[in-house]
Structure formats: C-alpha cells, structure tokens
Design an enzyme around this catalytic site. Structure first.
Site, PDB file in Angstrom:
ATOM      1  CG  ASP A   1     -42.925  62.768   4.952  1.00 40.90           C
ATOM      2  OD1 ASP A   1     -43.354  63.903   4.692  1.00 40.90           O
ATOM      3  OD2 ASP A   1     -42.961  61.827   4.136  1.00 40.90           O
TER       4      ASP A   1
ATOM      5  CE  LYS B   1     -49.530  64.834   2.345  1.00 34.59           C
ATOM      6  NZ  LYS B   1     -50.373  66.023   2.511  1.00 34.59           N
TER       7      LYS B   1
ATOM      8  CG  MET C   1     -50.796  54.184   4.959  1.00 35.10           C
ATOM      9  SD  MET C   1     -50.665  55.498   3.723  1.00 35.10           S
ATOM     10  CE  MET C   1     -50.165  54.546   2.261  1.00 35.10           C
TER      11      MET C   1
END
Length: 268
Positions: A43, A66, A187
């Site tokens: 990642d 991502k 996030m």
C-alpha cells in the site's frame, strides 16, 4: 511460516498490517512474514524503511497504492494479482498501512481469496488511530472521560449505495455524548467542515479535538483545538492527509495541547 492454504494452491497469502509507519512498531509476526515473502503487494502508506529493513533482496515488490484524491490501483486488479501470484506458487504478502481489518479492505480481500479457494493468514498491525493519540500521551479510553471508542471513516463508500446509506454524524454525535465515547475519524480531513457541522448537533462546541498527521513518523504534526474550530484549526495548522481526527473528553486537560506541533512520543 504457518500459513493455511487450500490444497488447490501451491503458494500462500498473508495480509499484514504494517502499522502507522514507524518500523519499530511492527509486530514480530509481521516482520517474519515480510522476510519470508517472495511477492509483496504494498500500500501507498507503508513506510519505505520497512521494505528496506525487512524485505528479502530477491522479493518482487509491487506498489498498489490507494490514496483519496490520487490515482489509485483498482481493487479488482489487486485481488487478481494476489490470486495469480499464489497460484504460481509465490509466498505473497499483502502489506497494508495500519491494520488490515480497520478501513484497509482486508475483509473484501479475504472474501475474494476464499472465493478463489485460497485461505489466508491475517497479521494485525497497530492502527493509526491508536498510534496518533499515544504519540500525544493521550488514551482512547479513560475511566473518568470515556467508556469506549468508535472508529469511523470520514471518507465513506462512494456511488449509489453511499447516497442511500450515508454516515449519520448527528446520531453518532448524540451517542458519543450520552455514552461518553471517543470518536476516531479516519480520512476525514477533506470533509472536516461537514463533519464539524454535523457533530455539533450532538456534541458541545468546546469538545476537545486533536488532528494528527503522519502519526508515529519523525515528521508527525498535530493541531489541538475544539470541535467548533475543527475545520479552521486544520486550515490554520496546514494539516493534510494522511491524518486522523480524534474527538472527545480524553483530550481535555491533558498534555496534548501543550506539545509542539511536530512532537510525538515514540522517540523518533
């Protein structure tokens, strides 16, 4: 390694949590899995120092980042890579930032592997929400301030399903207030204004908030503010993703607000 695989596959697959970034926060089991891997699907938020320290020299490293707001590797493509490599006899490690089962799509990947007849091992990692508050010397729970903690994403599922089932921030705020819960929002920086407005329907404006960017890393930064100044505090401090927003009374009266903005307590 003691990975379980189906009889139809020659290789193996392990989902490994790389933690928040500091290589010293990896578990021993994670280190052993990384060292044994012949293929690593990595990642974007995984520290390069982890790969430099523990990946074997002949391992094939594939970056499958991502990141919100950035060009991302399609999830379906990642899953195909995992399945293909296992069927080719590789020892595959899917290396994820934080913990694979906390907003890491680990559940989706396990489901797709099982559908392909592949069982995998999961190695937990320290999630960024825990590392963020620990770096400030603050707990997530405290007998006097918080009886529990809620991990929630501020970047919910997109598409038609998202419109039908958005995060109910007002209900979450009311529950957090009545049940004395700490909120840890992943996030959430891009949507901080909306989150602030919605949470204020159930939480007092002076509820303490901390926003921590790059938790556990040498360049960690944070801002300590209140809920009614969440968006303003982020803008004034120049905080950007990746960052974790922590909301709750565990922050009240503690040392977090007095720490320098670039301080952390991991000794890095």
């Amino acid at each position: 390694m003691n990975n379980a695989t189906s009889s139809s596959t020659a290789g193996s697959c392990t989902l490994v949590g790389a933690g928040p970034g500091d290589p010293e926060l990896l578990t021993l089991k994670a280190v052993k899995a990384i060292q044994a891997a012949t293929v690593l699907l990595v990642d974007d938020l995984v520290s390069e120092s982890i790969l430099a320290s523990y990946a074997r020299p002949d391992a094939r490293i594939v970056h499958v980042g991502k990141r919100g707001g950035c060009k991302s590797t399609p999830q379906a493509f990642i899953e195909r890579l995992m399945i293909t490599a296992v069927r080719e006899g590789e020892t595959v490690v899917r290396l994820k930032g934080g913990d694979p089962f906390i907003f890491g799509r680990g559940g989706e990947e396990v489901e797709h592997l099982r559908e392909a007849g592949i069982e995998c091992t999961v190695v937990n990692g320290i999630t960024a929400g825990l590392a963020a508050v620990t770096s400030l010397g603050v707990p997530l729970t405290h007998r006097d301030h918080a009886q529990g903690v809620v991990f929630v994403t501020g970047h919910a599922k997109t598409g038609a399903g998202a419109a039908e089932d958005p995060t109910d921030w007002r209900a979450l705020a009311a529950t957090a207030h009545s049940a004395r819960l700490t909120l840890v929002i992943y996030m959430g920086v891009a949507g901080a204004g909306h989150i602030e407005r919605e949470l204020l329907h159930g939480l007092p404006g002076d509820t303490p908030v901390a926003v921590v960017q790059h938790a556990s890393l040498p360049h960690q930064r944070h801002v300590a503010t209140t809920l009614d100044r969440l968006q303003a505090g982020i803008a004034e401090a120049g905080i950007a993703s990746p960052a974790v927003i922590v909301v709750g009374d565990v922050l009240r009266g503690l040392a977090a607000a007095a720490l320098p903005a670039d301080a952390n307590r991991f000794g890095t």
